[in-house]
Design a protein around this motif. Sequence first.
Motif, PDB file in Angstrom:
ATOM      1  N   ARG A  38      27.451  45.382  49.274  1.00 22.91           N
ATOM      2  CA  ARG A  38      28.698  45.613  49.986  1.00 22.91           C
ATOM      3  C   ARG A  38      29.878  45.454  49.024  1.00 22.91           C
ATOM      4  O   ARG A  38      29.852  44.600  48.142  1.00 22.91           O
ATOM      5  CB  ARG A  38      28.863  44.620  51.135  1.00 22.91           C
TER       6      ARG A  38
ATOM      7  N   LYS B  65      28.676  49.721  52.748  1.00 23.07           N
ATOM      8  CA  LYS B  65      27.371  49.076  52.508  1.00 23.07           C
ATOM      9  C   LYS B  65      26.348  50.144  52.124  1.00 23.07           C
ATOM     10  O   LYS B  65      26.188  51.159  52.820  1.00 23.07           O
ATOM     11  CB  LYS B  65      26.907  48.347  53.772  1.00 23.07           C
TER      12      LYS B  65
ATOM     13  N   ILE C 131      41.085  46.632  55.663  1.00 15.00           N
ATOM     14  CA  ILE C 131      40.226  46.688  54.465  1.00 15.00           C
ATOM     15  C   ILE C 131      38.983  47.497  54.823  1.00 15.00           C
ATOM     16  O   ILE C 131      38.315  47.231  55.826  1.00 15.00           O
ATOM     17  CB  ILE C 131      39.820  45.275  54.008  1.00 15.00           C
ATOM     18  N   CYS C 132      38.661  48.486  53.995  1.00 17.18           N
ATOM     19  CA  CYS C 132      37.447  49.300  54.213  1.00 17.18           C
ATOM     20  C   CYS C 132      36.257  48.601  53.544  1.00 17.18           C
ATOM     21  O   CYS C 132      36.326  48.240  52.351  1.00 17.18           O
ATOM     22  CB  CYS C 132      37.632  50.697  53.623  1.00 17.18           C
ATOM     23  N   LEU C 133      35.185  48.400  54.329  1.00 17.83           N
ATOM     24  CA  LEU C 133      33.963  47.770  53.801  1.00 17.83           C
ATOM     25  C   LEU C 133      32.847  48.812  53.817  1.00 17.83           C
ATOM     26  O   LEU C 133      32.582  49.444  54.854  1.00 17.83           O
ATOM     27  CB  LEU C 133      33.560  46.553  54.643  1.00 17.83           C
TER      28      LEU C 133
ATOM     29  N   TYR D 234      30.076  52.711  56.818  1.00 18.24           N
ATOM     30  CA  TYR D 234      31.473  52.285  56.770  1.00 18.24           C
ATOM     31  C   TYR D 234      31.789  51.343  57.933  1.00 18.24           C
ATOM     32  O   TYR D 234      31.331  51.542  59.061  1.00 18.24           O
ATOM     33  CB  TYR D 234      32.410  53.494  56.869  1.00 18.24           C
TER      34      TYR D 234
ATOM     35  N   TRP E  89      35.443  48.528  59.031  1.00 19.40           N
ATOM     36  CA  TRP E  89      36.784  48.095  58.604  1.00 19.40           C
ATOM     37  C   TRP E  89      37.027  46.659  59.058  1.00 19.40           C
ATOM     38  O   TRP E  89      36.616  46.268  60.141  1.00 19.40           O
ATOM     39  CB  TRP E  89      37.856  49.002  59.215  1.00 19.40           C
ATOM     40  N   VAL E  90      37.708  45.922  58.176  1.00 24.53           N
ATOM     41  CA  VAL E  90      38.069  44.533  58.439  1.00 24.53           C
ATOM     42  C   VAL E  90      39.570  44.488  58.750  1.00 24.53           C
ATOM     43  O   VAL E  90      40.381  45.134  58.060  1.00 24.53           O
ATOM     44  CB  VAL E  90      37.744  43.631  57.238  1.00 24.53           C
TER      45      VAL E  90
ATOM     46  N   LEU F  40      34.442  45.705  49.139  1.00 21.01           N
ATOM     47  CA  LEU F  40      35.642  45.768  49.962  1.00 21.01           C
ATOM     48  C   LEU F  40      36.754  46.489  49.209  1.00 21.01           C
ATOM     49  O   LEU F  40      36.939  46.277  47.994  1.00 21.01           O
ATOM     50  CB  LEU F  40      36.116  44.363  50.340  1.00 21.01           C
ATOM     51  N   SER F  41      37.494  47.317  49.929  1.00 18.72           N
ATOM     52  CA  SER F  41      38.630  48.027  49.316  1.00 18.72           C
ATOM     53  C   SER F  41      39.842  47.100  49.251  1.00 18.72           C
ATOM     54  O   SER F  41      39.888  46.072  49.932  1.00 18.72           O
ATOM     55  CB  SER F  41      38.964  49.258  50.156  1.00 18.72           C
TER      56      SER F  41
ATOM     57  N   CYS G   8      39.758  55.588  53.519  1.00 17.06           N
ATOM     58  CA  CYS G   8      38.862  54.605  52.874  1.00 17.06           C
ATOM     59  C   CYS G   8      38.713  54.877  51.393  1.00 17.06           C
ATOM     60  O   CYS G   8      38.769  53.976  50.581  1.00 17.06           O
ATOM     61  CB  CYS G   8      37.475  54.633  53.539  1.00 17.06           C
TER      62      CYS G   8
ATOM     63  N   PHE H   4      38.244  38.843  56.518  1.00 15.21           N
ATOM     64  CA  PHE H   4      36.794  38.889  56.788  1.00 15.21           C
ATOM     65  C   PHE H   4      36.379  37.592  57.503  1.00 15.21           C
ATOM     66  O   PHE H   4      36.865  36.522  57.127  1.00 15.21           O
ATOM     67  CB  PHE H   4      36.048  39.037  55.446  1.00 15.21           C
TER      68      PHE H   4
END
Length: 1008
Positions: A204, A197, A193-195, A153, A155-156, A206-207, A142, A160
């Motif tokens: 928030r 918060k 994609i790592c999200l 953490y 993940w998407v 997103l990577s 991440c 999204f």
Amino acid sequence: MRYFIQFVICLHLICSMKFVDYGPVFVQEPDDIIFPTDSDEKKVALNCEARGNPVPNYRWLRNGTELDLESDYRYSLIEGNLIINNPSEAKDAGHYQCLTANSLGSILSREAILQFAYLGNFSGRTRSAVSVREGQGVVLMCSPPPHSPEIIYSWVFNEFPSFVAEDSRRFISQETGNLYISKVQTSDVGSYICLVKNTVTNARVLSPPTPLTLRNDGVMGEYEPKIEVHFPFMVTAAKGMTVKMECFALGNPVPTISWMKVNGYIPSKARLRKSQGVLEIPNVQLDDAGIYECRAENSRGRNSFRGQLQVYNYPHWVEKLNDTHLDSGSPLRWECKATGKPRPTYRWLKNGVPLLAQSRVEMVNGVLMIHNVNQSDAGMYQCLAENKYGSIYASAELKVLASAPVFALNQLKKTIIITKGQEVLIECKPQGSPKPTISWKKGDKAVRESKRSDVSILPDGSLRILNASKPDEGKYICRGENVFGSAEILASVFVKEPTRIELTPKKIELTVGESIVLNCKAIHDASLDVSFYWTLKGQPIDFEKERGHFESIRQASSADLMIRNILLMHAGRYGCRVQTTADSVSDEADLLVRGPPGPPGIVIVEEITDSTATLSWSPAADNHSPISSYNLQARSPFSLGWQTVKTVPEIITGDMESAMAVDLNPWVEYEFRVVATNPIGTGDPSTPSRMIRTNEAVPKTAPANVSGRSGRRHELVIAWEPVSEEFQNGEGFGYIVAFRPNGTRGWKEKMVTSSDASKFIYRDESVPPLTPFEVKVGVYNNKGDGPFSNIVVICSAEGEPSAAPTDVKATSLSVSEILVAWKHIKESLGRPQGFEVGYWKDMEQEEAAETVKTGGNESSIILTGLEGNTLYHLTVRAYNGAGYGPPSSEVRAATKKSPPSQAPSNIMWEQQGSQVSLGWEPVRPLANESEVVGYKVFYRQEGHSNSQVIETEKTQAVVLLPDVGVYIIEVRAFSEGGDGTASSQIRVPSYSGGIQIVKEFKMVSQIS
């Protein structure tokens, strides 16, 4: 001057906090704050409030250094609260403390941490694709952006909001943020994609996506688990928080995760989350600490990891400090105790500054000792208990007292009056610091103690004189002295002759209702005031409450107690106490009161039959007059209150404690009570016994008033008066109805099972009307059959009338009345009791008919309340107890038209003496009104209600007024429909009969 002295004394005695100075005491201390950098609120407030006298002031420290609030415009102080405008992490993050002070000292608050919450952005650099074989494990990094404080953490997958679902094959670590897939499948191919918060700001980010692809060089074979995620070797947690330990492994096949606690059991409150990848222990306690192991297993092998959980505890006070006031030169010892893990260490502060050991100051393990305190030691002290996880503060104020002796106002001058032989205690308690020394003088001579003397000075400074005598009279002076000054009090002692008392009579015996006077005489020193107090059984007599029985009659040196209409409750020991300003003496007298007996004890039912009850009781109090007899009473649901019952023996003597109640009714619930009697009277009854039911028995009471009733044809109706429940004698009570035609031998019997029944109907089509029967009614219950009533002769029913009335005629009488007449054919069967007339309007159905009944042999009736000018249909039928006969033929009649609604008008009258001649215009009826038949003249004397009437067919009349007075006259038209509307009234005076007073022709005026 008097108020100034009182203020000084109050100050030294610390009598009111309102006027006492004291050091600062925190009301509110600052708390930790996390400030979001993107907050719309552009300021931070650290709260601090303290009370004290004088009012405290405030300063603030950051990281141990005092803030210069004047040099930075961003700082402002509102009361004790520090406001930081436009805060920034670089300038303002850190540990803050509030320092509050007044003239008595300073105290330092606990530390409050100011943090800043933010979440940066991921690097925009494109992430390289990760390529693995199918069946191989993979870790997707991440690499979270800068942040504070914790983040969450997730993940998407591809786009999204399609989130990766965690299971036994996929795991997201909340420690590293990485996504772990233990065994990659073709369905896992895609973009990840790592999200993250922020837990405070909820922001928030997103990577950049990380592509995951499959290599085409074959499938990964099976291999043993490899633990990629595990908790630290040393996990530390505060007592009471929730601990989460992670464990996840890569492997093919997908490994299963299990947990154990080495040398112990996993707490029952623990929960496994994320397909057992997380061990969660809520509200962790000290005994939850230990070594924990997670295992990853599949068919190819096993792997494990061990780490230690350490549970710490913040310091917690067991013993705090208390404010202390010491005399100058005294020693101080303060101890503070705290628990915690690790064990806390202690530091001491004085006025917010670390306290250093000196020759007089010692600090050992939370104990502070100061020898020989002086004014320089006064101030605010704080004990600081701390371990590596936190610190706590306890505060107390040390006041070093230094003042000259002073006495309370009520001690400055006092007079003590005693009697010979008594003990005298003169208190001497000056307030001062250091503690004053005490000395006594009598007059000009010092008072000295002697082993043989009755005079001594007690340790607290008080002077005691034993066995006082006349030579002990005089003025005594107590002097208190210390290095700051001295003070004195004066006590005057007077020794009097002792008081004596005479109370007569000493022992009295009386009967309820009698009266007595007790005399209490005091022999005392004439210079002393005397008061008398009366008691009964050790309690003061309330003369207001007992005004009807007790009265105190006071004389110069004596008092009489008058007791009127004595009751049993007035028996006992009476005391008279004589009180003077010097002493108190008392004497007692005994009063015995004879009266009616008290209530006997609990009544017990020893044995019960169908008509008797054997009872026992405990004896009643005889109230000093022997009990002569007992009376036994009973109550049932059928009796009028309590009734005396017959007993065996017939007379129950006073020495008996049991008897038998006889002649009771079977199957009846009874309560019993006992009343005692002695020569003085009858006492109160005992408490009732428990309710008990007598046994069942065959009924003995036959029904009364057996007779016949009306019924329908071919019926024999037999009636009787039901037997009261009191005499039914048991369950299953009912009636046996026996009957036979006159002159026959066999009885026909019928059972009636209802105990409330009062009638039986026997129907036989072969029985002619009015056939005589012999009838008797008996009783029975579950125990058997009881007696029958006497035989009576009754007849069968004659039946309802069989013939309709004849020659029915209806004649209209008025607008609301019709006369109906008929004839009835006498017949042998169904004699009528009366007749019923039914009538209804021409436009209505017969079912809507109204009815009216006549009684006896009447052959006509006038119907009233009818509508005018209306056609009615009418029938008549006879009725009796068996029912109704057939109706007559229908007849019709119409009510009259209503009378004229117009009143006679233009009334003219002429008076000659007592004779009045009247004339008026004729009345013309409307189309729906009946024709005018004539006129009625009503006249009455004013004040009277009854009118006289003259009828005439003409529109004129002569009225003779018989008496002197004023007459009211009015005229009405009348027709076959009745009287019409009245004319206006005229008032005519009459003076004397036959003498002409007025002769004129007048048109009437309207009189309402």
